[in-house]
Scaffold this motif. Structure first.
Motif, mmCIF file in Angstrom:
data_model
loop_
_atom_site.group_PDB
_atom_site.id
_atom_site.type_symbol
_atom_site.label_atom_id
_atom_site.label_comp_id
_atom_site.label_asym_id
_atom_site.label_seq_id
_atom_site.Cartn_x
_atom_site.Cartn_y
_atom_site.Cartn_z
ATOM 1 N N ALA A 61 0.848 -1.189 0.000
ATOM 2 C CA ALA A 61 0.000 0.000 0.000
ATOM 3 C C ALA A 61 0.882 1.238 0.000
ATOM 4 C CB ALA A 61 -0.911 0.010 1.223
ATOM 5 N N ALA A 113 -2.452 3.227 3.059
ATOM 6 C CA ALA A 113 -2.319 2.756 4.438
ATOM 7 C C ALA A 113 -3.092 3.654 5.407
ATOM 8 C CB ALA A 113 -0.848 2.684 4.827
ATOM 9 N N SER A 115 -5.324 -1.905 1.106
ATOM 10 C CA SER A 115 -4.182 -2.715 0.710
ATOM 11 C C SER A 115 -4.405 -3.168 -0.732
ATOM 12 C CB SER A 115 -4.061 -3.926 1.630
ATOM 13 O OG SER A 115 -2.974 -4.731 1.258
ATOM 14 N N ARG A 145 -3.782 -5.965 -3.491
ATOM 15 C CA ARG A 145 -3.469 -7.396 -3.531
ATOM 16 C C ARG A 145 -3.691 -7.955 -4.930
ATOM 17 N NH1 ARG A 145 -2.830 -9.760 1.644
ATOM 18 N NH2 ARG A 145 -2.699 -8.033 3.101
ATOM 19 N N ARG A 148 0.789 -10.869 -2.450
ATOM 20 C CA ARG A 148 1.537 -9.628 -2.676
ATOM 21 C C ARG A 148 1.728 -9.387 -4.175
ATOM 22 N NH1 ARG A 148 7.661 -8.863 -0.495
ATOM 23 N NH2 ARG A 148 8.166 -7.063 -1.757
ATOM 24 N N ALA A 183 -7.786 -3.367 4.368
ATOM 25 C CA ALA A 183 -6.798 -4.168 5.090
ATOM 26 C C ALA A 183 -7.392 -4.784 6.352
ATOM 27 C CB ALA A 183 -5.582 -3.313 5.440
#
Length: 152
Positions: free
Chosen positions: A77, A82, A87, A89, A96, A144
C-alpha cells in the motif's frame, strides 16, 4: 491462505471513496517529493552550468516510482492507502503484487487519469469495485482490516 472467501463483499465495501482520499494524500506527497528533487536538480543545473540538465527529466517518473515501489513493497500500500486502511493485492489469491503488476497498475492509472477521470467511475459498478487499471493489472484494492482474522 485466507479464511475470508475471495468473493466476500466485505473486502471491498467502501473502497472507492477511500481510494479517492488515499489518492489525494499520495498526490500531496508526490508533489512534495517532486519539489524537493526539482530543487536538487536546480542546484546541480546551476553548479554545472547546465551540463547535467539531462537527468532532470527523470522527475517526470517520480509518481510512477513512488506508487509502484510502495505497492510492490511488503506494505502492499502507498502511504495514502495505508492511512485509509487499504491494501493492494493480487486478485486471484490476495497475495503480494509483483513489481511488474505494480508498474502496470500505476502506469495504467496515469493513462486513465489522462483519458478522463470519468473512467474511474467504473469502480462503483464492477464486481469487487475494481477500476479498469485494476482489472488489466490483475490487482484488487481491499480493506486491510477485512483481511485480519476475526475473533468470535
Amino acid at each position: 491462505m485466507n479464511a475470508i472467501p475471495l468473493d466476500d463483499d466485505s473486502l471491498t465495501w467502501g473502497v472507492p471513496s477511500r481510494r479517492i482520499a488515499a489518492f489525494l494524500i499520495d498526490w500531496a506527497l508526490i508533489v512534495v517529493v517532486t519539489m524537493a528533487v526539482s530543487l536538487v536538480f536546480g542546484v546541480i543545473h546551476v553548479m554545472t552550468l547546465g551540463l547535467l540538465h539531462g537527468p532532470a527529466h527523470l522527475i517526470l517518473i517520480i509518481g510512477l516510482i513512488y506508487e509502484a515501489g510502495w505497492i510492490a513493497s511488503p506494505a502492499m500500500a502507498t502511504p495514502g492507502d495505508a492511512a485509509m486502511g487499504l491494501s493492494v493485492r493480487r486478485s486471484d489469491d490476495l497475495g503480494r503484487p509483483t513489481l511488474v503488476q505494480a508498474i502496470a497498475f500505476t502506469g495504467l492509472l496515469y493513462l486513465t487519469l489522462a483519458a478522463g477521470v470519468i473512467w474511474l467511475a467504473i469502480a462503483f459498478f464492477t464486481h469487487r469495485r475494481r477500476a479498469i487499471h485494476d482489472m488489466i493489472a490483475g490487482l484488487v484494492v481491499v480493506r486491510a482490516g477485512a483481511l485480519e482474522w476475526r475473533r468470535w
